[in-house]
Design a protein around this motif. Sequence first.
Motif, PDB file in Angstrom:
ATOM      1  N   GLY A 452      -5.672  -1.364   5.948  1.00  0.00           N
ATOM      2  CA  GLY A 452      -4.763  -0.455   6.625  1.00  0.00           C
ATOM      3  C   GLY A 452      -5.482   0.741   7.213  1.00  0.00           C
ATOM      4  N   PRO A 453      -4.749   1.638   7.856  1.00  0.00           N
ATOM      5  CA  PRO A 453      -5.365   2.818   8.472  1.00  0.00           C
ATOM      6  C   PRO A 453      -5.965   3.751   7.428  1.00  0.00           C
ATOM      7  CG  PRO A 453      -2.965   2.986   8.492  1.00  0.00           C
ATOM      8  CD  PRO A 453      -3.293   1.598   8.056  1.00  0.00           C
ATOM      9  N   LEU A 454      -5.425   3.744   6.220  1.00  0.00           N
ATOM     10  CA  LEU A 454      -5.993   4.443   5.070  1.00  0.00           C
ATOM     11  C   LEU A 454      -6.127   3.441   3.938  1.00  0.00           C
ATOM     12  CD1 LEU A 454      -3.818   7.693   5.207  1.00  0.00           C
ATOM     13  CD2 LEU A 454      -6.263   7.535   5.762  1.00  0.00           C
ATOM     14  N   PRO A 455      -7.156   3.550   3.115  1.00  0.00           N
ATOM     15  CA  PRO A 455      -7.338   2.543   2.065  1.00  0.00           C
ATOM     16  C   PRO A 455      -6.147   2.412   1.131  1.00  0.00           C
ATOM     17  CG  PRO A 455      -9.280   3.953   2.257  1.00  0.00           C
ATOM     18  CD  PRO A 455      -8.218   4.563   3.117  1.00  0.00           C
ATOM     19  N   PHE A 456      -5.411   3.518   0.944  1.00  0.00           N
ATOM     20  CA  PHE A 456      -4.321   3.522  -0.023  1.00  0.00           C
ATOM     21  C   PHE A 456      -2.957   3.318   0.621  1.00  0.00           C
ATOM     22  CE2 PHE A 456      -6.139   7.643   0.983  1.00  0.00           C
ATOM     23  CZ  PHE A 456      -5.102   8.268   1.649  1.00  0.00           C
ATOM     24  N   ALA A 457      -2.921   2.977   1.917  1.00  0.00           N
ATOM     25  CA  ALA A 457      -1.649   2.691   2.571  1.00  0.00           C
ATOM     26  C   ALA A 457      -0.989   1.497   1.885  1.00  0.00           C
ATOM     27  CB  ALA A 457      -1.856   2.401   4.049  1.00  0.00           C
ATOM     28  N   ALA A 458       0.306   1.601   1.630  1.00  0.00           N
ATOM     29  CA  ALA A 458       0.992   0.564   0.855  1.00  0.00           C
ATOM     30  C   ALA A 458       1.330  -0.660   1.693  1.00  0.00           C
ATOM     31  CB  ALA A 458       2.263   1.133   0.236  1.00  0.00           C
ATOM     32  N   ASP A 459       1.452  -0.503   3.005  1.00  0.00           N
ATOM     33  CA  ASP A 459       1.975  -1.579   3.831  1.00  0.00           C
ATOM     34  C   ASP A 459       0.892  -2.426   4.482  1.00  0.00           C
ATOM     35  OD1 ASP A 459       1.077   0.328   5.576  1.00  0.00           O
ATOM     36  OD2 ASP A 459       2.889   0.413   6.799  1.00  0.00           O
ATOM     37  N   ALA A 460      -0.314  -2.373   3.943  1.00  0.00           N
ATOM     38  CA  ALA A 460      -1.393  -3.227   4.430  1.00  0.00           C
ATOM     39  C   ALA A 460      -2.398  -3.427   3.306  1.00  0.00           C
ATOM     40  CB  ALA A 460      -2.081  -2.611   5.647  1.00  0.00           C
ATOM     41  N   GLY A 461      -2.999  -4.603   3.261  1.00  0.00           N
ATOM     42  CA  GLY A 461      -4.047  -4.861   2.288  1.00  0.00           C
ATOM     43  C   GLY A 461      -3.569  -4.714   0.862  1.00  0.00           C
ATOM     44  N   VAL A 462      -4.405  -4.077   0.058  1.00  0.00           N
ATOM     45  CA  VAL A 462      -4.158  -3.870  -1.369  1.00  0.00           C
ATOM     46  C   VAL A 462      -4.002  -2.381  -1.613  1.00  0.00           C
ATOM     47  CG1 VAL A 462      -5.198  -4.037  -3.665  1.00  0.00           C
ATOM     48  CG2 VAL A 462      -5.427  -5.943  -2.055  1.00  0.00           C
ATOM     49  N   THR A 463      -2.980  -2.000  -2.367  1.00  0.00           N
ATOM     50  CA  THR A 463      -2.740  -0.585  -2.617  1.00  0.00           C
ATOM     51  C   THR A 463      -2.697  -0.279  -4.098  1.00  0.00           C
ATOM     52  OG1 THR A 463      -1.303   1.276  -2.045  1.00  0.00           O
ATOM     53  CG2 THR A 463      -0.217  -0.757  -2.702  1.00  0.00           C
ATOM     54  N   HIS A 464      -2.940   0.986  -4.433  1.00  0.00           N
ATOM     55  CA  HIS A 464      -2.591   1.521  -5.744  1.00  0.00           C
ATOM     56  C   HIS A 464      -1.302   2.306  -5.523  1.00  0.00           C
ATOM     57  CE1 HIS A 464      -6.985   1.326  -7.440  1.00  0.00           C
ATOM     58  NE2 HIS A 464      -6.509   0.159  -7.042  1.00  0.00           N
TER      59      HIS A 464
END
Length: 813
Positions: A452-464
């Motif tokens: 995602g645009p930020l590593p911690f974005a919830a709506d893409a990839g893997v999030t915490h």
Amino acid sequence: MARLHAVTGRCVTPLSEGWELCVTEPGAVPGGDWLPAPVPGTVAQALRAAGLYRLGDPLPLHDRDVWYRLRLTGEVACTLRFHGLATVTEVWLDGKRILSSDSMFQSHDVPVTLCGTHALRLVFRALNPVLKGRNGRGRWPVRLAEPAGLRAVRTTLLGHMPGWCPPVPVVGPWRPVELITEDGPLRVRSADLRATLEGRDGRLSLTLAADWGGSARPPGWLEVGEARAPLRWTGQGELSGELRLPEIEPWWPHSHGKPTLHAVRASVGDARVGLGRTGFRRIEREPGDGFALRINGERVFCRGACWSSPDIVALPGTRDAYAPWLELARQAGMTMLRVPGIAAYEADAFFDLCDAMGILVWQDFMFANFDYPADEPFLDGVRQEAAQFLDRVQASPSLAVLCGGSEAEQQAAMLGLPRERWSQPLFDTVLRDEAERGRPDVPYIANSPTGGPLPFAADAGVTHYYGVGAYLRPLEDARRANVRFASECLAFANMPAAGALPGVPAVHDPRWKARVPRDPGAPWDFEDVRDHYLRTLHGGDPMILRYEDPDRYARLSRAVTGEVMEAVFAEWRRAGSSCAGGLVWMFQDVWPGAGWGVVDSAGVPKAAWYALHRAFRPVQVLLTDEGVNGLAIHLLNETAEPVEAVLTLTALRRGEVPVLRAERSLTLPPRSAHAMPASSLADRFIDLTGAYRFGPPTHDSVVAALSDPRSGALVADAFHFLQGGRMERAELGLGARVERTDEGWALILSSRRLARSVHIEDDGFRGEEEWFHLPPGKERRLRLIQRHPGAAVPDGEVHALNGLDPTRYRWTA
């Protein structure tokens, strides 16, 4: 490479008896104060056994040297194998240094020749002076762990994270020390075993790097059951072969099928090589900007928790240490455990049990938060560390995800560094290459979180995901955030049972507060987070409630975190959800108190564990409030077989009088999820969610239940309360009786009115189900589980959060 469980002619002698240790000042020669020492084990474990250490007390071992000694006797050429030495270590044999190591995550083989009696010494050097001599400055500061020099030393962050876990120094031979001798013509140096599923057929390939001491090298065989294929010698001193197994029974996570394992053997002449057990499965990452796993072609919703250790003092690696914890994870319906980068690599027994129980493993490499060195000596050590770990788990079907580490990208991004500085060659190249070389069948991601645009974005990839949780977002955020996969989520100070921290009053005592997890430097802790949701769901001021009715406060505190977890997972598992998995932070507490764990440090499930047990059922019914569209019923069947069930929908006034009852027989197809409007079951309009506000509500609760059409046994249920967590306390007519059965004891419960968060208090027993809602007119039969071996006869109370008084039960002949 595969784990060589048994090789004819090889004798592996654990060096586990007769060790002693002595703690000295740095650089000093040990004196006469030697203590018995467990090996494998840690110094803190030995001191605890001697009554010289208690968890939570200061133990400045990182400012001391620790010596271990053992007498070795033999007349043989052999190999000393050290599976793990924590951390800056020298090994001496008869006054000669034979090994130096500065990583607790690497194993070492040292060839020696024994001629009589020898003195073996292990010296664990004080870590703090070493850290002071290392370049501790990275491109960003880290508050998670201290000191900063840890970035350059390969040791666990456990014990170095203030606010997260007790400061227990990990020092000593924490993994086994063995003496290996070989006698026989076959010498196996390594084994590379690959098991894959291709369509419905299994494919097994094996390469043995081996020497043959005889005059002529005999052919070999690769065997699984009655099937076998030849192993042929190559010019490089290797035996290689491949075995195809048509229509093989595949390995599944326990929620979706049977975790079938197959014993693998190799034979060369008269020599036999046991290669343990493996399973045939295909695991793939779905394409797209999210993260989802397909096992054997089926999308699997991965749910579970993040793992710490069965014992933070000893860091044990035995089957007996792991089994009760992993069994609790399986019983809760967890399909995945994540070993995070702040912890330590677990031993072979952990993966053996996960393989057998059908629990997927998300494995971080042991890196977290720091900006790690990029020089070749450091990266070479990382390559060896990763290769050795992947060799150990080469045949493990439970290994599902390999991840470079935890929160390094997030740390850089949140501190405002430019985007090009978020990545590190350690994660993007070195560990990725090792993962692709050692386990090409397992998806690799560079970091957790990422994408995602930020590593911690919830709506893409893997999030915490801590929107619901530390960021105090409303429960609706679980849908609004469009979470794709939460490799961490739902961290709360989960309240343990009364008396879990003996002699320490809950909440207000400084000794209690010292064990409540907090982020370093934050002006709040995770009990504040819990109190926020207690206020939101149940109303009132938690502080006033704690003043006026501390027992009620404690019960609501135990219940509320589980209620939040159930609500979030209902949202994530519903038909049409974007989410493909969620792992709660964390599975077990590292010491007694209100920790993150859903299981306390003694292995006792908390209320949140029971909530997850319900939330994770493979055959499930869920209710979600869809606003003016009314109440939606979601029906899930993850199993491989169709499920015949009766769906019942009931609306209750004052928790007792049914104002609506509808029923439908249905078949849930295998591996299916679908939704239906609750209004489609009724033959008339009833405002089930109170969305239209046409006068006062006709009811206060809605119950959906799936039951077996033959026995009537409950399969799953779900509840919707029009006032959320707020409840009127009343006389419920709660009944309880105890029966002795062939399996032990059973508790049979019933209620005249709907009883909420039903739980028992019994010094000798706990229920296999607790903290559940009990509808009126329905009996619920619970198996009672002994809390300790001396528990003989059940004698306790049943409580409900909306009841006025508990119900006493005891068994009488």
